[in-house]
Motif scaffolding. Structure first.
Motif, PDB file in Angstrom:
ATOM      1  N   THR A  17      32.235  -7.368  21.840  1.00 54.43           N
ATOM      2  CA  THR A  17      31.261  -7.120  23.007  1.00 54.43           C
ATOM      3  C   THR A  17      31.305  -8.361  23.913  1.00 54.43           C
ATOM      4  O   THR A  17      30.679  -9.389  23.483  1.00 54.43           O
ATOM      5  CB  THR A  17      29.781  -6.787  22.763  1.00 54.43           C
ATOM      6  N   PRO A  18      31.653  -8.509  25.103  1.00 56.60           N
ATOM      7  CA  PRO A  18      31.493  -9.634  26.053  1.00 56.60           C
ATOM      8  C   PRO A  18      29.943  -9.947  26.423  1.00 56.60           C
ATOM      9  O   PRO A  18      29.414  -8.822  26.961  1.00 56.60           O
ATOM     10  CB  PRO A  18      32.329  -9.201  27.241  1.00 56.60           C
ATOM     11  N   TYR A  19      29.459 -11.105  26.027  1.00 56.91           N
ATOM     12  CA  TYR A  19      28.296 -11.475  26.590  1.00 56.91           C
ATOM     13  C   TYR A  19      27.987 -12.707  26.811  1.00 56.91           C
ATOM     14  O   TYR A  19      28.913 -13.744  26.084  1.00 56.91           O
ATOM     15  CB  TYR A  19      27.147 -10.686  25.534  1.00 56.91           C
ATOM     16  N   ALA A  20      27.001 -13.170  27.407  1.00 53.83           N
ATOM     17  CA  ALA A  20      26.376 -14.590  27.525  1.00 53.83           C
ATOM     18  C   ALA A  20      25.318 -14.858  26.876  1.00 53.83           C
ATOM     19  O   ALA A  20      24.278 -13.800  27.319  1.00 53.83           O
ATOM     20  CB  ALA A  20      26.574 -14.979  29.099  1.00 53.83           C
ATOM     21  N   SER A  21      25.229 -15.795  26.222  1.00 49.17           N
ATOM     22  CA  SER A  21      23.668 -16.148  25.701  1.00 49.17           C
ATOM     23  C   SER A  21      23.136 -17.140  26.694  1.00 49.17           C
ATOM     24  O   SER A  21      23.813 -18.279  26.907  1.00 49.17           O
ATOM     25  CB  SER A  21      23.880 -16.839  24.216  1.00 49.17           C
ATOM     26  N   ILE A  22      21.964 -16.995  27.329  1.00 52.45           N
ATOM     27  CA  ILE A  22      21.245 -18.003  28.070  1.00 52.45           C
ATOM     28  C   ILE A  22      20.046 -18.435  27.503  1.00 52.45           C
ATOM     29  O   ILE A  22      19.164 -17.830  26.901  1.00 52.45           O
ATOM     30  CB  ILE A  22      20.944 -17.120  29.483  1.00 52.45           C
ATOM     31  N   ILE A  84      37.624 -22.885  18.699  1.00 51.67           N
ATOM     32  CA  ILE A  84      37.463 -21.500  18.554  1.00 51.67           C
ATOM     33  C   ILE A  84      37.359 -20.856  20.040  1.00 51.67           C
ATOM     34  O   ILE A  84      36.891 -21.541  20.903  1.00 51.67           O
ATOM     35  CB  ILE A  84      36.267 -20.942  17.556  1.00 51.67           C
ATOM     36  N   ALA A  85      37.719 -19.562  20.089  1.00 54.30           N
ATOM     37  CA  ALA A  85      37.402 -18.709  21.306  1.00 54.30           C
ATOM     38  C   ALA A  85      35.745 -18.840  21.541  1.00 54.30           C
ATOM     39  O   ALA A  85      34.937 -18.890  20.896  1.00 54.30           O
ATOM     40  CB  ALA A  85      37.614 -17.342  21.094  1.00 54.30           C
ATOM     41  N   GLY A  86      35.434 -18.734  22.900  1.00 60.95           N
ATOM     42  CA  GLY A  86      34.276 -19.037  23.400  1.00 60.95           C
ATOM     43  C   GLY A  86      34.017 -20.458  23.981  1.00 60.95           C
ATOM     44  O   GLY A  86      34.681 -21.284  23.822  1.00 60.95           O
ATOM     45  N   MET A  87      32.840 -20.504  24.943  1.00 60.58           N
ATOM     46  CA  MET A  87      32.738 -21.462  25.741  1.00 60.58           C
ATOM     47  C   MET A  87      31.254 -21.819  26.275  1.00 60.58           C
ATOM     48  O   MET A  87      30.653 -20.660  26.064  1.00 60.58           O
ATOM     49  CB  MET A  87      33.575 -21.765  26.732  1.00 60.58           C
ATOM     50  N   THR A  88      30.924 -22.871  26.322  1.00 67.01           N
ATOM     51  CA  THR A  88      29.401 -23.463  26.889  1.00 67.01           C
ATOM     52  C   THR A  88      29.722 -24.044  28.320  1.00 67.01           C
ATOM     53  O   THR A  88      30.244 -24.947  28.503  1.00 67.01           O
ATOM     54  CB  THR A  88      28.923 -24.167  25.824  1.00 67.01           C
ATOM     55  N   ILE A  89      28.657 -23.744  28.979  1.00 66.08           N
ATOM     56  CA  ILE A  89      28.302 -24.374  30.341  1.00 66.08           C
ATOM     57  C   ILE A  89      27.142 -24.788  30.485  1.00 66.08           C
ATOM     58  O   ILE A  89      26.163 -24.094  30.177  1.00 66.08           O
ATOM     59  CB  ILE A  89      28.411 -23.417  31.501  1.00 66.08           C
ATOM     60  N   GLU A  90      26.874 -26.197  30.443  1.00 65.41           N
ATOM     61  CA  GLU A  90      25.491 -26.786  30.409  1.00 65.41           C
ATOM     62  C   GLU A  90      25.240 -27.391  31.855  1.00 65.41           C
ATOM     63  O   GLU A  90      25.831 -28.323  32.078  1.00 65.41           O
ATOM     64  CB  GLU A  90      25.546 -28.094  29.423  1.00 65.41           C
ATOM     65  N   ASN A  91      24.037 -27.107  32.208  1.00 67.85           N
ATOM     66  CA  ASN A  91      23.443 -27.805  33.343  1.00 67.85           C
ATOM     67  C   ASN A  91      21.986 -27.227  33.609  1.00 67.85           C
ATOM     68  O   ASN A  91      21.867 -26.216  34.392  1.00 67.85           O
ATOM     69  CB  ASN A  91      24.094 -27.737  34.929  1.00 67.85           C
ATOM     70  N   LYS A  92      21.095 -27.904  32.954  1.00 66.99           N
ATOM     71  CA  LYS A  92      19.637 -27.320  32.705  1.00 66.99           C
ATOM     72  C   LYS A  92      18.921 -26.966  34.030  1.00 66.99           C
ATOM     73  O   LYS A  92      18.478 -25.851  34.275  1.00 66.99           O
ATOM     74  CB  LYS A  92      18.911 -28.412  32.089  1.00 66.99           C
ATOM     75  N   PHE A  99      18.199 -18.479  36.166  1.00 67.77           N
ATOM     76  CA  PHE A  99      17.671 -17.712  35.106  1.00 67.77           C
ATOM     77  C   PHE A  99      16.085 -17.730  35.076  1.00 67.77           C
ATOM     78  O   PHE A  99      15.511 -17.176  34.020  1.00 67.77           O
ATOM     79  CB  PHE A  99      18.375 -17.640  33.769  1.00 67.77           C
ATOM     80  N   GLY A 100      15.577 -18.504  35.711  1.00 67.28           N
ATOM     81  CA  GLY A 100      14.120 -18.599  35.634  1.00 67.28           C
ATOM     82  C   GLY A 100      13.632 -19.320  34.130  1.00 67.28           C
ATOM     83  O   GLY A 100      14.629 -20.118  33.424  1.00 67.28           O
ATOM     84  N   SER A 101      12.728 -19.095  33.629  1.00 72.35           N
ATOM     85  CA  SER A 101      12.326 -19.327  32.345  1.00 72.35           C
ATOM     86  C   SER A 101      13.187 -19.162  31.087  1.00 72.35           C
ATOM     87  O   SER A 101      13.445 -19.809  29.951  1.00 72.35           O
ATOM     88  CB  SER A 101      10.890 -19.120  31.853  1.00 72.35           C
ATOM     89  N   ASP A 102      14.124 -17.924  31.311  1.00 69.85           N
ATOM     90  CA  ASP A 102      14.956 -17.694  30.405  1.00 69.85           C
ATOM     91  C   ASP A 102      16.030 -18.583  30.234  1.00 69.85           C
ATOM     92  O   ASP A 102      16.635 -18.823  29.020  1.00 69.85           O
ATOM     93  CB  ASP A 102      15.747 -16.325  30.844  1.00 69.85           C
ATOM     94  N   GLY A 103      16.481 -19.486  31.207  1.00 65.80           N
ATOM     95  CA  GLY A 103      17.278 -20.347  31.127  1.00 65.80           C
ATOM     96  C   GLY A 103      17.136 -21.664  30.421  1.00 65.80           C
ATOM     97  O   GLY A 103      17.863 -22.334  29.920  1.00 65.80           O
ATOM     98  N   ILE A 104      16.042 -21.917  30.175  1.00 65.72           N
ATOM     99  CA  ILE A 104      15.449 -23.061  29.464  1.00 65.72           C
ATOM    100  C   ILE A 104      14.820 -22.843  28.274  1.00 65.72           C
ATOM    101  O   ILE A 104      14.202 -23.822  27.411  1.00 65.72           O
ATOM    102  CB  ILE A 104      14.772 -24.178  30.429  1.00 65.72           C
ATOM    103  N   SER A 109      18.525 -15.396  25.623  1.00 67.07           N
ATOM    104  CA  SER A 109      18.563 -14.257  25.907  1.00 67.07           C
ATOM    105  C   SER A 109      19.895 -13.851  26.102  1.00 67.07           C
ATOM    106  O   SER A 109      20.967 -14.431  26.765  1.00 67.07           O
ATOM    107  CB  SER A 109      17.788 -13.980  27.139  1.00 67.07           C
ATOM    108  N   ARG A 110      20.551 -12.568  25.716  1.00 65.27           N
ATOM    109  CA  ARG A 110      21.583 -12.062  25.799  1.00 65.27           C
ATOM    110  C   ARG A 110      21.826 -11.218  27.026  1.00 65.27           C
ATOM    111  O   ARG A 110      21.288 -10.285  27.226  1.00 65.27           O
ATOM    112  CB  ARG A 110      22.219 -11.312  24.539  1.00 65.27           C
ATOM    113  N   TYR A 111      23.112 -11.493  27.791  1.00 62.14           N
ATOM    114  CA  TYR A 111      23.559 -10.711  28.891  1.00 62.14           C
ATOM    115  C   TYR A 111      24.702 -10.265  28.741  1.00 62.14           C
ATOM    116  O   TYR A 111      25.682 -10.864  28.283  1.00 62.14           O
ATOM    117  CB  TYR A 111      23.353 -11.550  30.331  1.00 62.14           C
TER     118      TYR A 111
END
Length: 128
Positions: A17-22, A84-92, A99-104, A109-111
């Motif tokens: 399942t493709p998802y992003a954890s925020i 491994i597969a998968g990647m992260t993008i960081e910029n608080k 994403f508001g408070s979900d972002g920090i 939260s999974r989208y």
């Protein structure tokens, strides 16, 4: 007592399942989300995009092979010294703006994530 085995449905859910954890000031893309972008390993930067459709805001991730203005360097996931597969993008600050408070928050939260219909170089993050 007479025990019965509990049937487990969708055992592979999450892996396929493709998802992003925020959260924690970053976007972590699952392996399945990363693999939606063809040859994703060649990309090193992303731009975060916003669009509104039917009064709903969507977040886009556009991939680049080199730095362009307003792009963020991708961090690849590594386990036991192997990428491994998968990647992260960081910029608080940017993630909090999007994403508001979900972002920090410390919890994530999974989208859901899908490939853009028009541009095969953009992943779209949306809430179900």
């Amino acid at each position: 007592m007479n025990w019965e085995t509990v049937k487990i449905y969708g055992q592979q859910k999450g892996r396929n399942t493709p998802y992003a954890s925020i959260g924690r000031g970053k976007i972590s893309l699952s392996a399945a989300a990363s693999e939606l972008i063809e040859n994703n390993e060649k990309y090193t930067y992303v731009k975060l995009l916003k669009a509104t459709q039917n009064k709903k805001t969507y977040i886009g991730i556009q991939f680049f092979t080199e730095y362009v203005a307003d792009s963020i360097k991708i961090k690849r996931k590594v386990i036991d010294g192997k990428q491994i597969a998968g990647m992260t993008i960081e910029n608080k600050s940017v993630i909090e703006d999007l994403f508001g408070s979900d972002g920090i928050q410390k919890a994530t939260s999974r989208y859901s994530v899908k490939l853009d219909d028009d541009d095969k170089n953009i992943l779209v993050i949306f809430k179900d």
